[in-house]
Design an enzyme around this catalytic site. Sequence first.
Site, PDB file in Angstrom:
ATOM      1  N   TYR A 144     -55.241  -6.819 -54.218  1.00 47.61           N
ATOM      2  CA  TYR A 144     -54.109  -5.895 -54.341  1.00 47.61           C
ATOM      3  C   TYR A 144     -52.952  -6.489 -53.560  1.00 47.61           C
ATOM      4  CZ  TYR A 144     -51.289  -1.636 -53.687  1.00 47.61           C
ATOM      5  OH  TYR A 144     -50.275  -0.719 -53.654  1.00 47.61           O
ATOM      6  N   ASP A 239     -51.302 -13.910 -49.449  1.00 39.82           N
ATOM      7  CA  ASP A 239     -50.857 -12.555 -49.122  1.00 39.82           C
ATOM      8  C   ASP A 239     -51.605 -12.139 -47.858  1.00 39.82           C
ATOM      9  OD1 ASP A 239     -50.769  -9.336 -50.858  1.00 39.82           O
ATOM     10  OD2 ASP A 239     -50.447  -9.908 -48.769  1.00 39.82           O
ATOM     11  N   LYS A 267     -47.493  -4.689 -42.102  1.00 39.83           N
ATOM     12  CA  LYS A 267     -48.435  -3.981 -41.221  1.00 39.83           C
ATOM     13  C   LYS A 267     -48.305  -4.339 -39.734  1.00 39.83           C
ATOM     14  CE  LYS A 267     -51.562  -3.473 -45.145  1.00 39.83           C
ATOM     15  NZ  LYS A 267     -51.779  -2.065 -45.450  1.00 39.83           N
TER      16      LYS A 267
HETATM   17  P1  KE4 Z   1     -47.192  -2.059 -48.650  1.00 39.43           P
HETATM   18  O1  KE4 Z   1     -46.154  -2.155 -49.741  1.00 39.43           O
HETATM   19  O2  KE4 Z   1     -48.124  -0.881 -48.851  1.00 39.43           O
HETATM   20  O3  KE4 Z   1     -46.603  -2.135 -47.239  1.00 39.43           O
HETATM   21  O4  KE4 Z   1     -48.108  -3.378 -48.738  1.00 39.43           O
HETATM   22  C1  KE4 Z   1     -48.742  -3.666 -49.962  1.00 39.43           C
HETATM   23  C2  KE4 Z   1     -49.897  -4.601 -49.718  1.00 39.43           C
HETATM   24  C3  KE4 Z   1     -49.744  -5.937 -50.025  1.00 39.43           C
HETATM   25  N1  KE4 Z   1     -50.744  -6.828 -49.824  1.00 39.43           N
HETATM   26  C4  KE4 Z   1     -51.926  -6.421 -49.293  1.00 39.43           C
HETATM   27  C5  KE4 Z   1     -53.005  -7.426 -49.064  1.00 39.43           C
HETATM   28  C6  KE4 Z   1     -52.139  -5.060 -48.954  1.00 39.43           C
HETATM   29  O5  KE4 Z   1     -53.328  -4.673 -48.431  1.00 39.43           O
HETATM   30  C7  KE4 Z   1     -51.110  -4.127 -49.167  1.00 39.43           C
HETATM   31  C8  KE4 Z   1     -51.266  -2.652 -48.873  1.00 39.43           C
HETATM   32  N2  KE4 Z   1     -52.557  -2.245 -48.443  1.00 39.43           N
HETATM   33  C9  KE4 Z   1     -52.926  -0.880 -48.762  1.00 39.43           C
HETATM   34  C10 KE4 Z   1     -54.336  -0.668 -48.212  1.00 39.43           C
HETATM   35  N3  KE4 Z   1     -55.331  -1.085 -49.115  1.00 39.43           N
HETATM   36  C11 KE4 Z   1     -51.962   0.114 -48.224  1.00 39.43           C
HETATM   37  C12 KE4 Z   1     -52.453   1.549 -48.279  1.00 39.43           C
HETATM   38  C13 KE4 Z   1     -51.758   2.349 -49.345  1.00 39.43           C
HETATM   39  O6  KE4 Z   1     -51.512   1.814 -50.438  1.00 39.43           O
HETATM   40  O7  KE4 Z   1     -51.497   3.538 -49.067  1.00 39.43           O
END
Ligand code: KE4
Length: 426
Positions: A144, A239, A267
Site C-alpha cells: 500500500y 516507500d 509518519k
Molecule cells: P499517508 O498518506 O496515510 O500519510 O501515507 C500513506 C502510506 C504510504 N506508504 C505506506 C507504506 C503506508 O503505510 C502509508 C499509510 N499507512 C496506513 C497504515 N497501513 C495509514 C493508516 C490509514 O490509512 O489510516
Amino acid sequence: MKNGRSRELFATALGLIPGGVNSPVRAFRAVGGEPFFAVRAKGAKIWDADGNEYIDYVGTWGPAIHGHAPPQIVEAIREAAEQGTSFGIPNPLEVEMAQWIVNAVPSIEKVRLCNSGTEAVMSAIRLARGFTKRDKIIKFDGCYHGHVDSLLVKAGSGALTFGHPDSAGVPAAFVEHTVVVPFNDEEAVRRTLDANRGQVAGIILEPVPGNAGLYPPRPGFLEFLRRITTEQDVLLIFDEVMTGFRLARGGAQELYGIKPDLSCFGKVIGGGLPVGAFGGRREIMDHLAPLGPVYQAGTLSGNPLAMAAGLASLRLLSTETYQRLDESGAQLEKGMREIAARANVPVAFNRVGSMFCGYFTEGPVWNLEDALRSDRARFAKFFHGLLHEGVYLAPSQFEAGFISTAHGSEEIDQTLRAVEKVMATL
Ligand code: KE4
C-alpha cells in the site's frame, strides 16, 4: 466495558462523515463492532471517551515511535506554535529537517518535504516518470502506497481489508501503466521487466511490506531488485513511509544495505503531525520545479509545527532506541509464540524490529497469497478479546503492529497475560 460515550460520538459521526471515520481502517469494519473514540494518549497507553485504558500497538500507524506525547515533542510544538503556525515561505526548520534526512539516509542527496505519505509517493512516481521519460510502474500486490490513483491496484491496508484493492473511481487509463507482481517473486519481476523492456520508469515497494500484515523480504530479494533495476535503468523506489526511521535511523535501506534511487517517508519524521518527504539522487531530484519540468507543490509543505515535532522525534532516536525497540519486540514475539503453541492455535508471527504481525494460519507468510490464508474470523475474535483486556491491536489482520520505546517489559508482560487469557478462548 463502558462504551456509551464512544457510541454516541460514533452515531453522530456517522451522520456527518462517511463511515463515521476520516480513514477507512479506523472503522473496525474488518473486525466488527464500532471504533472507540480516543481522547488522550501518553506513553504506551491510549484512553477512550469512556475512560477505558489500552496498551496501544497501533501507535497512530507508526509515528508514535517514542510513545504518545513525549514531553520533548509536546514542548517543541508549543514553542513553534508561539512563533506562528505556518508561513508559506521557507523557514529554518525545514532546512534542518532536510539536513537531518540527508545525513541519516546515504541514498538521499536532496529531499522535498510535503504533507503525507500519499503525497510523497504520488510525487516520487511523477518524478520517476519525468526523469526517465517512461510511463510504466511496477508495484507489488499487498503493498500500500497511500491512496495514489495509479497505485490503488491490488493495494494493501484498508483497500485490501475492504476487499476492493482496485478502488472505484480510478479510470482504467490511470492504471494502464501500473503492473502488479507478487512480492518476493524474482522470476515474476524478471518476466515483467522483459515484457516491458525500456518502458518501466520504476519499481516501487515497501522494503518490508507492513500493509498486508507484515512480511519480510526473502534473503537476496532486495539485492536482486537493486541489481536488475540498475541493469535496465529502472529507478528503484523504496516507500519507507512506515519503515523510515522506524527500522533503523536510515530505515529499511540501512538495515538491508540497499541504496534505492528514490525514497519516500512520512509518519516518524512528523512526530505525529501531518508530514511526508521524498528524496534521492541530486540528478533526479533536480528535475523538480522550480528547477526542472516535474511539478510538485504544497501549501503546508515544510510546515514549522510539523518540522518542530518531527525534529524533536528524530533527535530522540539513538542507537539505544533501536536496541530497546528490538528487545521489546523479541520479548513480545517469544511470548506470543509460546502462548500460541501452548494453546495449540496456529499463528505465523512475523517481526522486523518494532513492527510485527501475528497471522492466524500455519504459515510461513512471505507474500499476500500466504497472508490471505489467515483466519480473519479468528483474528476478529482475538482483536476484541484483547480490547476487552485493555490491549489495542490494529483493527485488521492486514495491518502491522508497532512497538514504541514506551512499551517496557511491564507493558509487554501485561500484554502477554491478556494474550494468554484470550488465546485460550479462540
Ligand atoms: P499517508 O498518506 O496515510 O500519510 O501515507 C500513506 C502510506 C504510504 N506508504 C505506506 C507504506 C503506508 O503505510 C502509508 C499509510 N499507512 C496506513 C497504515 N497501513 C495509514 C493508516 C490509514 O490509512 O489510516
